[in-house]
Design a protein around this motif. Structure first.
Motif, short mmCIF file in Angstrom:
data_model
loop_
_atom_site.label_atom_id
_atom_site.label_comp_id
_atom_site.label_asym_id
_atom_site.label_seq_id
_atom_site.Cartn_x
_atom_site.Cartn_y
_atom_site.Cartn_z
N GLU A 10 0.81 -1.22 0.00
CA GLU A 10 0.00 0.00 0.00
C GLU A 10 0.84 1.27 0.00
OE1 GLU A 10 -3.72 2.01 2.41
OE2 GLU A 10 -2.90 0.12 3.11
N GLU A 11 1.80 1.39 0.89
CA GLU A 11 2.62 2.61 0.98
C GLU A 11 3.52 2.79 -0.25
OE1 GLU A 11 5.95 4.74 3.77
OE2 GLU A 11 4.66 3.23 4.67
N PRO A 12 4.25 1.75 -0.68
CA PRO A 12 5.09 1.94 -1.88
C PRO A 12 4.27 2.32 -3.11
CG PRO A 12 5.72 -0.08 -0.76
CD PRO A 12 4.50 0.43 -0.08
N LEU A 13 3.09 1.73 -3.26
CA LEU A 13 2.26 2.05 -4.41
C LEU A 13 1.70 3.47 -4.32
CD1 LEU A 13 0.41 -1.31 -5.05
CD2 LEU A 13 2.20 -0.25 -6.43
N ASP A 14 1.44 3.93 -3.11
CA ASP A 14 1.00 5.30 -2.93
C ASP A 14 2.10 6.28 -3.33
OD1 ASP A 14 -0.98 7.23 -2.08
OD2 ASP A 14 0.31 7.60 -0.35
N ARG A 15 3.34 5.96 -2.94
CA ARG A 15 4.48 6.81 -3.33
C ARG A 15 4.66 6.81 -4.85
NH1 ARG A 15 7.22 4.19 1.05
NH2 ARG A 15 8.50 3.10 -0.49
N LEU A 16 4.51 5.63 -5.44
CA LEU A 16 4.61 5.53 -6.90
C LEU A 16 3.56 6.40 -7.57
CD1 LEU A 16 5.72 4.18 -9.48
CD2 LEU A 16 4.06 2.36 -9.10
N SER A 17 2.34 6.33 -7.07
CA SER A 17 1.26 7.13 -7.63
C SER A 17 1.55 8.62 -7.51
CB SER A 17 -0.05 6.79 -6.92
OG SER A 17 -1.11 7.54 -7.44
N CYS A 18 2.07 9.04 -6.36
CA CYS A 18 2.42 10.45 -6.17
C CYS A 18 3.52 10.87 -7.15
CB CYS A 18 2.86 10.71 -4.74
SG CYS A 18 1.53 10.63 -3.54
N ARG A 49 2.48 5.75 -16.05
CA ARG A 49 1.05 5.81 -15.75
C ARG A 49 0.37 4.50 -16.16
NH1 ARG A 49 -3.31 8.16 -18.78
NH2 ARG A 49 -1.75 8.46 -20.40
N THR A 50 0.73 3.97 -17.31
CA THR A 50 0.18 2.70 -17.77
C THR A 50 0.61 1.55 -16.87
OG1 THR A 50 0.15 3.50 -20.05
CG2 THR A 50 0.04 1.11 -19.75
N ALA A 51 1.89 1.54 -16.47
CA ALA A 51 2.38 0.50 -15.58
C ALA A 51 1.66 0.56 -14.24
CB ALA A 51 3.88 0.64 -15.39
N GLU A 52 1.46 1.76 -13.72
CA GLU A 52 0.74 1.92 -12.46
C GLU A 52 -0.68 1.38 -12.58
OE1 GLU A 52 -0.73 5.41 -9.39
OE2 GLU A 52 -0.25 5.93 -11.45
N SER A 53 -1.34 1.69 -13.67
CA SER A 53 -2.70 1.22 -13.90
C SER A 53 -2.74 -0.31 -13.98
CB SER A 53 -3.24 1.84 -15.19
OG SER A 53 -4.51 1.33 -15.48
N ASP A 54 -1.77 -0.89 -14.65
CA ASP A 54 -1.71 -2.36 -14.76
C ASP A 54 -1.53 -3.01 -13.39
OD1 ASP A 54 -1.99 -2.07 -17.49
OD2 ASP A 54 0.14 -2.45 -17.94
N VAL A 55 -0.68 -2.43 -12.56
CA VAL A 55 -0.47 -2.96 -11.21
C VAL A 55 -1.76 -2.85 -10.41
CG1 VAL A 55 0.73 -2.55 -9.02
CG2 VAL A 55 2.02 -2.54 -11.16
N GLN A 56 -2.44 -1.73 -10.52
CA GLN A 56 -3.70 -1.56 -9.79
C GLN A 56 -4.74 -2.59 -10.22
OE1 GLN A 56 -4.16 0.26 -7.23
NE2 GLN A 56 -2.47 1.69 -7.31
N LYS A 57 -4.79 -2.92 -11.52
CA LYS A 57 -5.73 -3.92 -12.01
C LYS A 57 -5.42 -5.30 -11.44
CE LYS A 57 -6.71 -1.62 -16.37
NZ LYS A 57 -6.44 -1.61 -17.82
N VAL A 58 -4.14 -5.65 -11.39
CA VAL A 58 -3.75 -6.95 -10.85
C VAL A 58 -4.11 -7.03 -9.37
CG1 VAL A 58 -1.78 -8.41 -10.27
CG2 VAL A 58 -1.93 -7.37 -12.54
N LEU A 59 -3.83 -5.96 -8.64
CA LEU A 59 -4.16 -5.94 -7.21
C LEU A 59 -5.67 -6.03 -6.99
CD1 LEU A 59 -1.61 -3.34 -5.86
CD2 LEU A 59 -1.57 -5.82 -5.57
N ALA A 60 -6.44 -5.37 -7.83
CA ALA A 60 -7.90 -5.44 -7.71
C ALA A 60 -8.39 -6.87 -7.94
CB ALA A 60 -8.54 -4.48 -8.69
N GLU A 61 -7.78 -7.58 -8.85
CA GLU A 61 -8.15 -8.97 -9.11
C GLU A 61 -7.82 -9.85 -7.90
OE1 GLU A 61 -6.27 -10.20 -12.72
OE2 GLU A 61 -7.39 -8.76 -13.94
N ILE A 62 -6.70 -9.57 -7.24
CA ILE A 62 -6.30 -10.34 -6.07
C ILE A 62 -7.29 -10.13 -4.94
CG2 ILE A 62 -4.56 -10.54 -4.25
CD1 ILE A 62 -2.45 -9.95 -6.42
N VAL A 63 -7.74 -8.90 -4.78
CA VAL A 63 -8.65 -8.56 -3.70
C VAL A 63 -10.01 -9.23 -3.88
CG1 VAL A 63 -9.90 -6.65 -2.59
CG2 VAL A 63 -7.49 -6.39 -3.17
N GLU A 64 -10.44 -9.37 -5.11
CA GLU A 64 -11.77 -9.96 -5.38
C GLU A 64 -11.84 -11.36 -5.00
OE1 GLU A 64 -12.52 -9.21 -9.49
OE2 GLU A 64 -12.92 -7.12 -9.15
#
Length: 64
Positions: A10-18, A49-64
């Motif tokens: 969560e924290e590293p991805l937040d820093r990446l997003s910033c 930005r595309t890489a960040e979006s791809d990571v977010q999609k993978v994480l969303a799939e894991i959460v489901e």
């Protein structure tokens, strides 16, 4: 196990997003200033930005 991994990310991805957002602002400023490097920075920003979006999609799939 997966929940721990998600919490650790969560924290590293937040820093990446910033960082990606900061680069986007820099790209806009360079474009307004008609700097010759604006296109190159835009390409890097778009890639990140595309890489960040791809990571977010993978994480969303894991959460489901």
């Amino acid at each position: 196990m997966q929940k721990e991994i998600l919490l650790d990310l969560e924290e590293p991805l937040d820093r990446l997003s910033c960082g990606v957002n900061a680069m986007g602002l820099m790209v806009l400023g360079l474009a307004q200033a008609h700097e010759p490097y604006a296109d190159g920075f835009h390409a890097v920003w778009d890639y990140l930005r595309t890489a960040e979006s791809d990571v977010q999609k993978v994480l969303a799939e894991i959460v489901e």
